[in-house]
Motif scaffolding. Structure first.
Motif, mmCIF file in Angstrom:
data_model
loop_
_atom_site.group_PDB
_atom_site.id
_atom_site.type_symbol
_atom_site.label_atom_id
_atom_site.label_comp_id
_atom_site.label_asym_id
_atom_site.label_seq_id
_atom_site.Cartn_x
_atom_site.Cartn_y
_atom_site.Cartn_z
ATOM 1 N N LYS A 7 0.817 -1.221 0.000
ATOM 2 C CA LYS A 7 0.000 0.000 0.000
ATOM 3 C C LYS A 7 0.845 1.262 0.000
ATOM 4 O O LYS A 7 0.295 2.357 -0.141
ATOM 5 C CB LYS A 7 -0.923 0.000 1.224
ATOM 6 C CG LYS A 7 -1.917 -1.130 1.152
ATOM 7 C CD LYS A 7 -3.052 -0.956 2.108
ATOM 8 C CE LYS A 7 -4.122 -1.994 1.797
ATOM 9 N NZ LYS A 7 -5.043 -2.173 2.895
ATOM 10 N N SER A 8 2.154 1.110 0.197
ATOM 11 C CA SER A 8 3.026 2.284 0.235
ATOM 12 C C SER A 8 4.314 1.980 -0.523
ATOM 13 O O SER A 8 5.067 1.062 -0.158
ATOM 14 C CB SER A 8 3.352 2.642 1.686
ATOM 15 O OG SER A 8 4.389 3.604 1.710
ATOM 16 N N LYS A 9 4.576 2.770 -1.558
ATOM 17 C CA LYS A 9 5.775 2.518 -2.379
ATOM 18 C C LYS A 9 7.050 2.833 -1.601
ATOM 19 O O LYS A 9 8.102 2.271 -1.874
ATOM 20 C CB LYS A 9 5.704 3.316 -3.680
ATOM 21 C CG LYS A 9 4.520 2.864 -4.524
ATOM 22 C CD LYS A 9 4.371 3.629 -5.816
ATOM 23 C CE LYS A 9 3.041 3.292 -6.454
ATOM 24 N NZ LYS A 9 1.954 4.200 -6.030
ATOM 25 N N TYR A 18 5.170 16.681 -0.545
ATOM 26 C CA TYR A 18 4.686 15.369 -0.985
ATOM 27 C C TYR A 18 3.619 15.587 -2.058
ATOM 28 O O TYR A 18 2.552 16.132 -1.771
ATOM 29 C CB TYR A 18 4.109 14.618 0.226
ATOM 30 C CG TYR A 18 3.808 13.154 -0.025
ATOM 31 C CD1 TYR A 18 2.889 12.768 -0.997
ATOM 32 C CD2 TYR A 18 4.431 12.167 0.712
ATOM 33 C CE1 TYR A 18 2.619 11.431 -1.225
ATOM 34 C CE2 TYR A 18 4.161 10.820 0.486
ATOM 35 C CZ TYR A 18 3.254 10.466 -0.472
ATOM 36 O OH TYR A 18 2.970 9.144 -0.708
ATOM 37 N N GLY A 35 0.900 14.050 -4.631
ATOM 38 C CA GLY A 35 0.094 12.839 -4.833
ATOM 39 C C GLY A 35 -0.135 12.147 -3.497
ATOM 40 O O GLY A 35 0.105 10.958 -3.332
ATOM 41 N N ALA A 72 -2.849 11.410 -1.928
ATOM 42 C CA ALA A 72 -4.030 10.549 -1.869
ATOM 43 C C ALA A 72 -4.679 10.642 -0.475
ATOM 44 O O ALA A 72 -4.792 11.736 0.081
ATOM 45 C CB ALA A 72 -3.663 9.123 -2.260
ATOM 46 N N THR A 129 -1.969 7.478 3.234
ATOM 47 C CA THR A 129 -1.332 6.239 3.717
ATOM 48 C C THR A 129 0.166 6.447 3.967
ATOM 49 O O THR A 129 0.636 6.347 5.094
ATOM 50 C CB THR A 129 -1.555 5.099 2.696
ATOM 51 O OG1 THR A 129 -2.961 4.900 2.568
ATOM 52 C CG2 THR A 129 -0.904 3.805 3.150
ATOM 53 N N THR A 130 0.905 6.768 2.901
ATOM 54 C CA THR A 130 2.356 6.947 3.062
ATOM 55 C C THR A 130 2.667 8.215 3.858
ATOM 56 O O THR A 130 3.565 8.226 4.709
ATOM 57 C CB THR A 130 3.039 6.993 1.676
ATOM 58 O OG1 THR A 130 2.769 5.758 1.018
ATOM 59 C CG2 THR A 130 4.552 7.186 1.795
ATOM 60 N N VAL A 161 0.267 17.566 -1.086
ATOM 61 C CA VAL A 161 -0.518 18.083 -2.214
ATOM 62 C C VAL A 161 -1.314 16.949 -2.861
ATOM 63 O O VAL A 161 -0.767 15.880 -3.164
ATOM 64 C CB VAL A 161 0.418 18.731 -3.271
ATOM 65 C CG1 VAL A 161 -0.370 19.206 -4.487
ATOM 66 C CG2 VAL A 161 1.208 19.884 -2.648
ATOM 67 N N GLU A 162 -2.591 17.202 -3.061
ATOM 68 C CA GLU A 162 -3.465 16.197 -3.685
ATOM 69 C C GLU A 162 -4.542 16.945 -4.454
ATOM 70 O O GLU A 162 -5.039 17.965 -3.983
ATOM 71 C CB GLU A 162 -4.063 15.303 -2.584
ATOM 72 C CG GLU A 162 -5.149 14.355 -3.031
ATOM 73 C CD GLU A 162 -4.746 13.445 -4.189
ATOM 74 O OE1 GLU A 162 -3.718 12.768 -4.112
ATOM 75 O OE2 GLU A 162 -5.482 13.440 -5.199
ATOM 76 N N SER A 175 -7.408 15.324 -5.895
ATOM 77 C CA SER A 175 -8.738 14.716 -5.823
ATOM 78 C C SER A 175 -9.459 15.172 -4.549
ATOM 79 O O SER A 175 -8.956 14.983 -3.439
ATOM 80 C CB SER A 175 -8.606 13.186 -5.846
ATOM 81 O OG SER A 175 -9.674 12.598 -5.140
ATOM 82 N N ALA A 228 -0.486 19.452 -8.910
ATOM 83 C CA ALA A 228 0.983 19.497 -8.806
ATOM 84 C C ALA A 228 1.652 20.002 -10.081
ATOM 85 O O ALA A 228 2.826 20.348 -10.073
ATOM 86 C CB ALA A 228 1.507 18.108 -8.444
ATOM 87 N N GLU A 229 0.874 20.035 -11.172
ATOM 88 C CA GLU A 229 1.439 20.575 -12.419
ATOM 89 C C GLU A 229 1.565 22.094 -12.363
ATOM 90 O O GLU A 229 2.187 22.701 -13.228
ATOM 91 C CB GLU A 229 0.531 20.212 -13.602
ATOM 92 C CG GLU A 229 0.628 18.762 -13.967
ATOM 93 C CD GLU A 229 0.119 18.511 -15.376
ATOM 94 O OE1 GLU A 229 0.462 19.294 -16.279
ATOM 95 O OE2 GLU A 229 -0.620 17.535 -15.545
ATOM 96 N N ASP A 245 4.507 10.776 -6.025
ATOM 97 C CA ASP A 245 3.875 9.513 -6.422
ATOM 98 C C ASP A 245 2.594 9.859 -7.166
ATOM 99 O O ASP A 245 1.503 9.869 -6.605
ATOM 100 C CB ASP A 245 3.586 8.683 -5.158
ATOM 101 C CG ASP A 245 2.896 7.363 -5.486
ATOM 102 O OD1 ASP A 245 2.871 6.965 -6.662
ATOM 103 O OD2 ASP A 245 2.381 6.724 -4.546
ATOM 104 N N GLN A 266 0.742 10.095 -13.667
ATOM 105 C CA GLN A 266 0.393 10.945 -14.814
ATOM 106 C C GLN A 266 1.423 10.718 -15.906
ATOM 107 O O GLN A 266 2.581 10.393 -15.619
ATOM 108 C CB GLN A 266 0.472 12.427 -14.402
ATOM 109 C CG GLN A 266 -0.587 12.871 -13.436
ATOM 110 C CD GLN A 266 -1.865 13.312 -14.124
ATOM 111 O OE1 GLN A 266 -1.903 13.424 -15.346
ATOM 112 N NE2 GLN A 266 -2.910 13.525 -13.364
ATOM 113 N N ILE A 277 6.496 17.081 -14.045
ATOM 114 C CA ILE A 277 5.935 17.631 -12.796
ATOM 115 C C ILE A 277 7.017 17.624 -11.717
ATOM 116 O O ILE A 277 7.199 18.597 -10.977
ATOM 117 C CB ILE A 277 4.706 16.793 -12.333
ATOM 118 C CG1 ILE A 277 3.576 16.881 -13.356
ATOM 119 C CG2 ILE A 277 4.223 17.242 -10.962
ATOM 120 C CD1 ILE A 277 2.378 15.973 -13.084
#
Ligand SMILES: C[S@@+](CC[C@H](N)C(=O)[O-])C[C@H]1O[C@@H](n2cnc3c(N)ncnc32)[C@H](O)[C@@H]1O
Length: 216
Positions: free
Chosen positions: A49-51, A73, A75, A77, A80-81, A97-98, A100, A124-125, A143, A146, A152
């Motif tokens: 669940k976390s890269k 950070y 992405g 989401a 989690t991370t 930063v997110e 959605s 983030a763009e 993460d 895109q 980015i």
């Protein structure tokens, strides 16, 4: 008897599993396992669940996050991370930063008990739209699945003058028709035009067709 060992500052390992000390004892973020060891509460850090956890278990040599780290950070989401990084960077700040709105709702809940995370609803763009909310940062963690993930990353590294970065590359988002190995090679070459790539770690089998690239 199982022994908890510190793998990196703030990152622990026992019986092959990773843990971070829970900044908010008693609270889970994504239904992770909680254990107690010598009076400290730890949250298990799931590499599926976390890269970041996957990269550590796959042999990452240097962990660019410490107690005082300030992290941008991209992405985030539902956190989690980010939540594990907030267990580690207890005296730092994570600008999360997110874009959605749905994920941001969960992230804001996570931030309500974790004072070292600042949630930012933004694309983030367009770093100019959130630049005023971000203080000085030591690490850029990205993460984002895109097509232009590398663009980015570069844009944000330059805008915030960051010295170190981790880019979680998702090959399939860049080009589904090209073999992932070729894409990783291309991204690395492109990054090396401006930065020094210090590590490249494949995240398979935890995240297929993903590579962690560390620049610094
Ligand atoms: C793979 S998920 C991130 C998972 C998260 N990093 C974790 O480990 O807990 C990718 C996230 O990037 C977000 N995203 C995609 N494009 C974005 C953009 N341009 N700006 C900000 N967030 C973006 C998506 O909404 C999604 O939540």
């Amino acid at each position: 008897m199982s022994i908890m060992k510190e793998k990196f500052p703030g990152v622990y390992q026992m019986d092959g599993r990773l843990y971070t000390p829970n900044l908010v004892p008693g609270e889970k973020v994504y239904n992770e396992h909680i254990i107690h060891y010598e009076g400290v509460e730890y949250r298990s850090w799931n590499p599926y669940k976390s890269k970041m956890a996957a990269a550590i278990l796959k042999g990452l040599k240097t962990m660019p996050v410490s107690r005082n780290s300030n992290i941008l950070y991209l992405g985030a989401a539902n956190g989690t991370t980010v939540s594990h990084l907030s267990d580690i960077a207890v005296d730092g700040t994570i600008y999360a930063v997110e874009m959605s709105v749905r994920a941001m709702g969960d992230l804001v809940n996570v931030c309500s008990t974790r004072g070292n995370i600042i949630p930012i609803l933004a694309d983030a763009e367009k770093p100019d739209t959130y630049g005023m909310m971000v203080g000085s940062v030591d690490l850029l963690y990205q993460d984002i699945s895109q097509r232009d993930q590398m663009g980015i990353f570069m844009k944000n590294m330059e805008k915030f003058g960051v010295g170190q970065g981790i880019l979680m590359v998702k090959a399939r988002s860049i080009d589904v028709s090209m073999p992932p190995g070729k894409i990783f090679h291309r991204v690395r070459k492109e990054l090396e035009r401006k930065f020094r790539v210090t590590e490249a770690v494949s995240l398979s089998p935890y995240s297929r067709d993903h590579m962690a690239l560390v620049v610094g």
